[in-house]
Design a protein around this motif. Structure first.
Motif, PDB file in Angstrom:
ATOM      1  N   ALA C 197       0.711  -1.253   0.186  1.00  0.00           N
ATOM      2  CA  ALA C 197      -0.098  -0.110  -0.030  1.00  0.00           C
ATOM      3  C   ALA C 197       0.829   1.168   0.138  1.00  0.00           C
ATOM      4  CB  ALA C 197      -0.908  -0.085   1.222  1.00  0.00           C
ATOM      5  N   ASP C 198       1.960   1.262   0.843  1.00  0.00           N
ATOM      6  CA  ASP C 198       2.735   2.400   0.840  1.00  0.00           C
ATOM      7  C   ASP C 198       3.358   3.073  -0.504  1.00  0.00           C
ATOM      8  OD1 ASP C 198       2.097   2.801   3.557  1.00  0.00           O
ATOM      9  OD2 ASP C 198       3.900   1.706   4.034  1.00  0.00           O
ATOM     10  N   ARG C 199       3.765   1.996  -1.148  1.00  0.00           N
ATOM     11  CA  ARG C 199       4.340   2.253  -2.345  1.00  0.00           C
ATOM     12  C   ARG C 199       3.331   2.772  -3.466  1.00  0.00           C
ATOM     13  NH1 ARG C 199       8.970  -1.372  -4.097  1.00  0.00           N
ATOM     14  NH2 ARG C 199       9.698  -1.641  -1.868  1.00  0.00           N
ATOM     15  N   PHE C 200       2.121   2.325  -3.478  1.00  0.00           N
ATOM     16  CA  PHE C 200       0.938   2.683  -4.277  1.00  0.00           C
ATOM     17  C   PHE C 200       0.603   4.207  -3.676  1.00  0.00           C
ATOM     18  CE2 PHE C 200      -0.017  -1.951  -4.778  1.00  0.00           C
ATOM     19  CZ  PHE C 200       0.780  -1.879  -5.889  1.00  0.00           C
ATOM     20  N   THR C 201       0.644   4.664  -2.428  1.00  0.00           N
ATOM     21  CA  THR C 201       0.164   5.730  -2.195  1.00  0.00           C
ATOM     22  C   THR C 201       1.182   6.693  -2.546  1.00  0.00           C
ATOM     23  OG1 THR C 201      -0.522   4.842  -0.139  1.00  0.00           O
ATOM     24  CG2 THR C 201      -0.224   7.188  -0.187  1.00  0.00           C
ATOM     25  N   VAL C 202       2.582   6.406  -2.536  1.00  0.00           N
ATOM     26  CA  VAL C 202       3.537   7.384  -2.932  1.00  0.00           C
ATOM     27  C   VAL C 202       3.553   7.550  -4.495  1.00  0.00           C
ATOM     28  CG1 VAL C 202       6.195   7.609  -3.442  1.00  0.00           C
ATOM     29  CG2 VAL C 202       5.252   6.785  -1.150  1.00  0.00           C
ATOM     30  N   ALA C 203       3.134   6.311  -5.203  1.00  0.00           N
ATOM     31  CA  ALA C 203       3.026   6.413  -6.876  1.00  0.00           C
ATOM     32  C   ALA C 203       1.744   7.364  -7.257  1.00  0.00           C
ATOM     33  CB  ALA C 203       2.798   4.878  -7.322  1.00  0.00           C
ATOM     34  N   GLY C 204       0.790   7.236  -6.027  1.00  0.00           N
ATOM     35  CA  GLY C 204      -0.300   8.116  -6.269  1.00  0.00           C
ATOM     36  C   GLY C 204       0.019   9.625  -6.311  1.00  0.00           C
ATOM     37  N   LEU C 205       1.113   9.830  -5.735  1.00  0.00           N
ATOM     38  CA  LEU C 205       1.246  11.527  -5.808  1.00  0.00           C
ATOM     39  C   LEU C 205       1.809  12.192  -6.889  1.00  0.00           C
ATOM     40  CD1 LEU C 205       3.491  11.395  -2.151  1.00  0.00           C
ATOM     41  CD2 LEU C 205       1.037  12.220  -2.842  1.00  0.00           C
ATOM     42  N   GLY C 206       2.007  10.948  -7.968  1.00  0.00           N
ATOM     43  CA  GLY C 206       2.406  11.642  -9.528  1.00  0.00           C
ATOM     44  C   GLY C 206       4.040  11.281  -9.662  1.00  0.00           C
ATOM     45  N   ARG C 207       4.302  11.092 -10.848  1.00  0.00           N
ATOM     46  CA  ARG C 207       5.636  10.812 -11.460  1.00  0.00           C
ATOM     47  C   ARG C 207       6.591  11.379 -10.765  1.00  0.00           C
ATOM     48  NH1 ARG C 207       7.496   7.835 -15.714  1.00  0.00           N
ATOM     49  NH2 ARG C 207       5.348   7.622 -16.341  1.00  0.00           N
ATOM     50  N   ASP C 208       6.610  12.688 -10.713  1.00  0.00           N
ATOM     51  CA  ASP C 208       7.635  13.551 -10.435  1.00  0.00           C
ATOM     52  C   ASP C 208       8.119  13.360  -8.798  1.00  0.00           C
ATOM     53  OD1 ASP C 208       7.666  14.471 -12.988  1.00  0.00           O
ATOM     54  OD2 ASP C 208       6.758  16.230 -12.346  1.00  0.00           O
ATOM     55  N   MET C 209       6.836  13.462  -8.131  1.00  0.00           N
ATOM     56  CA  MET C 209       7.143  13.328  -6.683  1.00  0.00           C
ATOM     57  C   MET C 209       7.565  12.000  -6.501  1.00  0.00           C
ATOM     58  SD  MET C 209       5.872  15.423  -3.859  1.00  0.00           S
ATOM     59  CE  MET C 209       4.379  15.829  -4.010  1.00  0.00           C
ATOM     60  N   ALA C 210       7.122  11.091  -6.781  1.00  0.00           N
ATOM     61  CA  ALA C 210       7.392   9.533  -6.549  1.00  0.00           C
ATOM     62  C   ALA C 210       8.832   9.428  -6.951  1.00  0.00           C
ATOM     63  CB  ALA C 210       6.401   8.497  -7.427  1.00  0.00           C
ATOM     64  N   SER C 211       9.090   9.747  -8.291  1.00  0.00           N
ATOM     65  CA  SER C 211      10.547   9.629  -8.624  1.00  0.00           C
ATOM     66  C   SER C 211      11.560  10.338  -7.710  1.00  0.00           C
ATOM     67  CB  SER C 211      10.917  10.133 -10.032  1.00  0.00           C
ATOM     68  OG  SER C 211       9.901   9.567 -11.083  1.00  0.00           O
TER      69      SER C 211
END
Lengths: 319, 252, 317
Positions: C197-211
């Motif tokens: 879940a945590d990974r998905f939450t971070v991915a949900g912040l958008g490509r730039d933020m997640a990267s």
């Protein structure tokens, strides 16, 4: 002064195309007794023409009232509304009682109910103006789904055994247009068309949007309501004859704008109508005669129309 | 004369116009100024019958703006909004032709064509008249819409922030045009402006609004004055005399 | 957490109720008395049905949470992103070309089709620079319509309308022992979603933020949508399409709890299971001795709630 002849040329070409297709529809592959074939195919042709004309006109008018080229009555849930009205009527009187009535009487009652209900729906959909197109579209689409689900639910409640029969009725195909309604349908569509002709210039003004329309002296509320009644009648006719078709009107209107390159209703309305007739008559003939396969026209129309719709949306998003 | 009597209007709980009364005499350019949310555009919309008022009445040469037939009013008063996005794809001449609708009902006769020609010539649009609107620049499109209101041949012309999105050159040309229209064609022009210096230089009369009320009316010399502007905008604004015009210096 | 306890208690109550509602009489006293026919109905039909309801409801709701987080739009779910219809098309083609293939193979093909449908959807979205939140579900609904038109065409051509209807209308009246167990696999997938879940939450912040947070955005999004596709294909093949479930439950959870996925997932699961149980029981009692399929009832409730959600957005704007 240089005058643009393109609309006239386009209309003439479309007229010829339609006439050719109609001629072919009546004669191609005919074997045997003409006394039987002509009236038989003629009735079928009349049905297709009425449906095409009703869908094309209702779509162009709706786009005029809403000053938008993507909205259509079918997409905004008006077609589903008619199905729901019809189902409500059956629920109220019971299916056995309804079977005893004249189908024309039932249709008239449906149409009256439909006019009232669509006014209410329109007022509700556009109560905040048309500024936020995507939201209004989404709301319209979901309203359509809601009406359809409600109608399905009520149909299940009515008679779970005959559910399939009922849905078959609602989703009649282009091939099985109910003939008992043809007379009243032609009459209504004819009356609406006659009513439209003197109004064409006013429709052009209406297409400029509410502020400009009022500024140029239109009694906006009365005019839009009158056009909406016409739209409701046309939608009632087309849905009663073939059931809801989501994208057909959009396709006809979009192609008509492309073909005539003009916004004047005296060009766009006949063009849309001719294109719709060509699509239905030509498509039906092609499927029947060439592919020997006649149930799928509506599916093909939905398929192509859906792609056009997404293309229009994407193109609009780019601007 | 446009007579505005006790107009009130609210959106939800916010009262946008509170008991507004105003007489606009014939002739000249009147600028409507005031801070954001003062109710200028709403007032203009009510005069042009685009929005209903909650109370009060507007009469234009004795005709009730919300009761008289819309078609009659359209020959008397024209309004141009700031946002003129059209779905219909029209040429400049077609658009101007729509200005004749109140007179012709859509079937253009020789007199209508002559009026269109005059409007085209007046705004110097002869070159562009067969182009489509979406092929024009913002300033050109604005001129086409003004030409449409000219062809409408009304006594009154209302404009809502016509300078929005125009650069200096086009803004100045637009204001000169409005003055010229009022002088040459004898029109009464009422225009909502944001830049008080344009109002000061081009208007014959200024009406200042604040919090849904008429705050002050007068000549540019009376209104563009430090003590009036300070109260109107609630910030100190120095005013200079430059070549006989009052210029507010609010850029520091 | 008293609220959680109450919610679980309500779900247990609904689950128990679903065991005893239906045309064939099953009652506690009958079971106590050891009546064989009642035990047979319970074990062969009612218990599997209850399990299927809970599994389908919970996993679809989780699939909805995941879809919304990854596509970053509150109004999407498998049924309006082309996913559910594409899964149906895949199943239909398998029925047509390899009717004898085992169900697990059909499901696998359905999953692949669902992923392809999602890929098409995302490709269209990339071509729309203006990301109006209302535009995203709109395009999805239309894409679903187009794919469904394709399926209908195939179905009409080859006389398979009946099979198509079986998948399009969520209906649990045919669920029996031996015909629903694939849903447990969906539950495994949903469990995986919770685990990551945590990974998905971070991915949900958008490509730039997640990267910038050191996450391989593309891979996580692909994994998440693969899970959603798997769950969708399984639910469609075992009980049929249940529209709007993945949409309204997560939205209501998010209104109440916010958007942390780890916290939202269990609540979405409980809500989804409860809602499906409720709708199914309603469908069984409303026109006894007939049944209204759960998909029909969800269609009405779901579109009404969806409408309310969009209208609520109007007030917020």
């Amino acid at each position: 002064m240089p005058r643009n002849r393109r609309p006239q040329l386009a209309l003439a070409a479309l007229g010829l195309l339609t006439a050719g297709l109609i001629l072919a529809f009546m004669t191609v592959g005919a074997k045997g007794n003409w006394d039987f074939i002509l009236p038989f195919r003629g009735r079928k042709l009349l049905g297709l023409v009425i449906i095409a004309h009703a869908v094309a006109c209702s779509t162009v008018l709706f786009q005029t009232v809403t000053s938008n080229r993507i909205l259509t009555p079918a997409i905004m849930g008006f077609d589903s509304l008619f199905v729901l009205c019809a189902t409500l009527l059956v629920t109220a009187f019971g299916s056995t009682a309804m079977a005893g009535f004249d189908p024309r009487l039932i249709f008239a009652a449906n149409a009256v109910l439909m006019v009232a209900a669509s006014m209410a729906l329109y007022r509700w959909l556009f109560r905040d103006g048309t500024e936020d197109l995507h939201r209004i579209l989404l709301i319209g689409v979901v309203v359509g789904i809601l009406f359809r689900s409600l109608a399905e639910f009520l149909q299940r409640m009515l008679d779970p055994n005959e559910f399939m029969v009922l849905t078959d009725m609602m989703f009649a195909s282009f091939n099985a247009v109910p003939l008992d309604l043809l007379g009243v349908a032609s009459l209504l569509v004819g009356l609406v068309t006659l009513w439209l002709i003197p109004r064409l210039p006013r429709l052009d003004v209406m297409a400029l949007g509410r502020p400009v329309g009022i500024n140029l002296g239109l009694d906006w509320r009365r005019e839009t309501m009158a056009v909406l009644v016409a739209i409701s009648v046309l939608v009632s006719v087309s849905v009663a004859l073939v059931g809801p078709i989501l994208f057909f009107g959009l396709m006809a209107a979009a192609l008509a704008h492309l073909a005539v390159g003009s916004s004047a209703h005296r060009h766009v309305l006949p063009a849309a109508s001719l294109i719709a007739v060509s699509l239905l008559v030509g498509g039906q003939m092609l499927l029947e005669r060439v592919f020997a396969f006649d149930t799928a026209l509506r599916i093909l129309v939905e398929f192509a129309g859906g792609i056009i719709f997404i293309t229009l949306l994407v193109a609009r998003g780019r601007r | 004369m446009i007579r505005i009597q006790n107009i009130t209007k609210s959106f939800g709980r916010t009262q946008v116009l509170q008991d507004v009364s105003l007489d606009l005499p014939e002739g000249g350019v009147t600028a409507l100024i005031g801070p954001n949310g003062a109710g200028k555009s709403t007032l203009l919309s009510i005069i042009a019958r685009l929005a209903p008022a909650d109370g009060g009445r507007v009469s234009i040469d004795g005709l009730d703006a919300h009761q008289a037939p819309s078609a009659d009013l359209a020959r008397l008063i024209a309004m141009l909004r700031q946002d003129n996005h059209l779905t219909a794809r029209l040429t400049v001449r077609e658009l101007i032709g729509f200005g004749r609708f109140p007179h012709s009902g859509g079937r253009l006769n020789a007199a209508d064509q002559a009026a269109i020609d005059r409007a085209v010539a007046y705004l110097d649009l002869a070159e562009l008249q067969h182009r489509f609107l979406d092929q024009l620049s913002g300033g050109q499109r604005q001129r086409a819409f003004v030409a449409m209101t000219i062809a409408q041949e009304t006594k009154y012309l209302l404009l809502d922030e016509p300078l929005n999105n125009l650069d200096m050159k086009h803004a100045r040309a637009m204001m000169r045009l409005l003055r010229q229209i009022s002088q040459d064609l004898g029109k009464t022009v009422l225009v909502v402006l944001h830049d008080i210096n344009f109002a000061s230089c081009h208007a014959d009369r200024i009406v200042a609004m604040k919090d849904g009320r008429i705050f002050a009316t007068g000549t540019p010399r009376q209104i563009v004055a430090p003590e009036v502007l300070a109260d109107l905008y609630e910030t100190d604004i120095p005013v200079h005399d430059i070549d006989g015009r009052r210029i507010a210096a609010f850029y520091d | 957490m008293p609220v959680l306890a109450i919610a679980i208690a309500i779900n247990l109550g609904l689950a128990a109720l679903s065991l005893f509602v239906g045309v064939s009489q099953v009652s506690l006293s009958g079971l106590w008395a050891g009546q064989d026919d009642q035990w047979l109905v319970l074990i062969e039909s009612r218990l599997p049905r209850m399990a299927a309801l809970i599994l389908a409801g919970a996993t679809m709701a989780i699939a909805g949470v995941l879809t919304q987080t990854l596509i970053r739009n509150r109004f999407v779910e498998p049924s309006n992103t082309g996913m559910m219809e594409a899964a149906g098309l895949g199943l239909l083609l398998m029925m047509l070309l390899f009717p004898a293939a085992p169900i697990i193979a059909k499901m696998a093909v359905g999953t692949v089709f669902a992923m392809a449908g999602t890929a098409i959807f995302l490709a269209i979205l990339r071509r729309v620079p203006m990301r109006d939140p209302m535009l995203v579900p709109l395009i999805g609904i239309m894409l679903s319509g187009i794919i469904f038109a394709g399926s209908s065409f195939v179905a009409y051509r080859f006389d398979m309308v009946q099979s198509l209807l079986a998948w399009t209308q969520g209906d649990l009246s045919g669920v029996m022992r031996g015909r629903y167990e694939l849903l447990w696999l969906a539950a495994v997938g949903a469990g995986l979603a919770w685990f990551a879940a945590d990974r998905f939450t971070v991915a949900g912040l958008g490509r730039d933020m997640a990267s910038s947070l050191g996450l391989s955005h593309g891979r996580v999004v692909a994994l998440g949508l693969a899970i959603v596709s798997l769950v969708t294909a399984i639910v469609v093949v075992s009980v049929g399409m249940i529209p709007f479930l993945g949409l309204i439950v997560p939205n209501i959870v998010s209104l109440a709890l916010g958007d942390n996925m780890r916290r939202a997932i269990p609540w979405a699961a409980i809500g989804g299971a409860g809602l499906v149980l409720f709708c199914d029981i309603l469908g069984r009692v409303i026109i006894m001795p007939y049944e209204v399929p759960v998909g029909t009832i969800m269609g009405v409730i779901g579109s009404a709630v969806f409408l309310w959600l969009i209208a609520g957005r109007r007030r917020a704007a």
